[in-house]
Design an enzyme around this catalytic site. Structure first.
Site, PDB file in Angstrom:
ATOM      1  N   ASP A   8       0.799  -1.238   0.000  1.00 40.76           N
ATOM      2  CA  ASP A   8       0.000   0.000   0.000  1.00 40.76           C
ATOM      3  C   ASP A   8       0.834   1.293   0.000  1.00 40.76           C
ATOM      4  O   ASP A   8       0.550   2.221   0.771  1.00 40.76           O
ATOM      5  CB  ASP A   8      -0.953   0.008   1.200  1.00 40.76           C
ATOM      6  CG  ASP A   8      -1.960  -1.127   1.156  1.00 40.76           C
ATOM      7  OD1 ASP A   8      -1.902  -1.945   0.226  1.00 40.76           O
ATOM      8  OD2 ASP A   8      -2.795  -1.217   2.070  1.00 40.76           O
ATOM      9  N   LYS A 106      -6.779  -4.884  -3.107  1.00 39.98           N
ATOM     10  CA  LYS A 106      -7.441  -5.445  -1.917  1.00 39.98           C
ATOM     11  C   LYS A 106      -8.439  -4.431  -1.371  1.00 39.98           C
ATOM     12  O   LYS A 106      -8.340  -3.237  -1.663  1.00 39.98           O
ATOM     13  CB  LYS A 106      -6.406  -5.813  -0.862  1.00 39.98           C
ATOM     14  CG  LYS A 106      -5.626  -4.627  -0.323  1.00 39.98           C
ATOM     15  CD  LYS A 106      -4.517  -5.137   0.549  1.00 39.98           C
ATOM     16  CE  LYS A 106      -3.902  -4.075   1.424  1.00 39.98           C
ATOM     17  NZ  LYS A 106      -4.811  -3.211   2.166  1.00 39.98           N
ATOM     18  N   CYS A 151      -1.898  -2.705   7.596  1.00 38.65           N
ATOM     19  CA  CYS A 151      -1.792  -3.585   6.430  1.00 38.65           C
ATOM     20  C   CYS A 151      -0.457  -4.331   6.357  1.00 38.65           C
ATOM     21  O   CYS A 151      -0.420  -5.471   5.907  1.00 38.65           O
ATOM     22  CB  CYS A 151      -2.092  -2.798   5.169  1.00 38.65           C
ATOM     23  SG  CYS A 151      -3.824  -2.244   5.176  1.00 38.65           S
TER      24      CYS A 151
HETATM   25  C1  VGL Z   1      -4.619   0.736   5.703  1.00 35.10           C
HETATM   26  C2  VGL Z   1      -6.229   1.528   7.129  1.00 35.10           C
HETATM   27  C3  VGL Z   1      -7.185   1.422   6.149  1.00 35.10           C
HETATM   28  C4  VGL Z   1      -3.184   0.375   5.470  1.00 35.10           C
HETATM   29  C5  VGL Z   1      -5.558   0.623   4.709  1.00 35.10           C
HETATM   30  O1  VGL Z   1      -2.750   0.318   4.302  1.00 35.10           O
HETATM   31  O2  VGL Z   1      -2.472   0.146   6.474  1.00 35.10           O
HETATM   32  N1  VGL Z   1      -4.955   1.184   6.905  1.00 35.10           N
HETATM   33  N2  VGL Z   1      -6.843   0.962   4.939  1.00 35.10           N
END
Ligand code: VGL
Ligand code: ZN
Length: 210
Positions: A8, A106, A151
């Site tokens: 991410d 995702k 994540c």
């Molecule tokens: C994430 C919160 C919501 C992350 C993704 O990538 O850690 N955290 N969505």
């Protein structure tokens, strides 16, 4: 075979983004140096529909960073982030793309969140990443990115659970720290699961061999 998993590394998680991770941009040069020494690099991409159940905005009267029950699972409510097709959902512009073999989206199901890059939060549906890595002959994975306490942690825990020898690159990751010790706790939890806590220099120094 060893693989590097980039979790991410997207505009919305960088300073100035919708769900900015403090100092998140500091990982980008480190991650780019790491990419060069891995035979296989993959990335995950938080990729939500606008009606996603993890967005506080989709629950009238609820505030960001509070908890709700979302279809039977505890869910932290987040600001609207990483909406499919928006600039915020794009991979960080400074992130080298040439060596990323495949990107795994995702969080695409509005009804359930997916912190892990491997499974949704109910461990029901696979993203295909674990199967794909096994198909490539990968036995050992190194996980880094954003955010350490969400994540990145859940991706590493799922990888270890699937039987990959798993490492976490501390200096190539940053966390949200909604509570001040969340990153510290996440690292302790990964360590308890048998995940190696590594620094990029352990791998990048000339004596290190993959
Ligand atoms: C994430 C919160 C919501 C992350 C993704 O990538 O850690 N955290 N969505
Ligand atoms: Zn998300």
């Amino acid at each position: 075979m060893k693989a590097l998993i980039l979790v991410d590394i997207q505009n919305d998680f960088l300073p100035g983004g919708a769900l900015a991770v403090p100092d998140g941009d500091a990982i980008i040069p480190v991650v780019n140096r790491l990419q060069a020494v891995f035979p296989l690099v993959v990335a995950t991409q938080d990729w939500h529909p606008a009606n996603h159940g993890s967005f506080a905005a989709n629950h009238p009267g609820k505030s960001v960073f509070t908890q709700i029950d979302l279809n039977g699972l505890p869910q932290t409510l987040w600001p609207v982030h990483c909406v499919q097709g928006t600039r915020g959902a794009e991979l960080a512009p400074g992130l080298q793309r040439e060596r990323i073999a495949k990107i795994f989206p995702k969080g695409t199901d509005a009804a359930i969140d997916s912190y892990s890059g491997l499974f949704d939060n109910g461990q029901r549906k696979s993203t295909g990443l674990g199967e794909w890595l096994k198909g490539q002959g990968v036995t050992e994975v190194f996980v880094c990115g954003l955010a350490t306490d969400y994540c990145v942690k859940f991706t590493a825990l799922d990888a270890a659970r699937l039987g990959f020898k798993t490492h976490f690159f501390e200096d190539a990751s940053r966390g949200v720290n909604l509570q001040p010790d969340d990153v510290k706790k996440a690292i302790a939890e990964m360590r308890r699961a048998g995940i190696g806590i590594d620094q990029s220099k352990d791998l990048l120094n000339p004596a290190a061999k993959l």
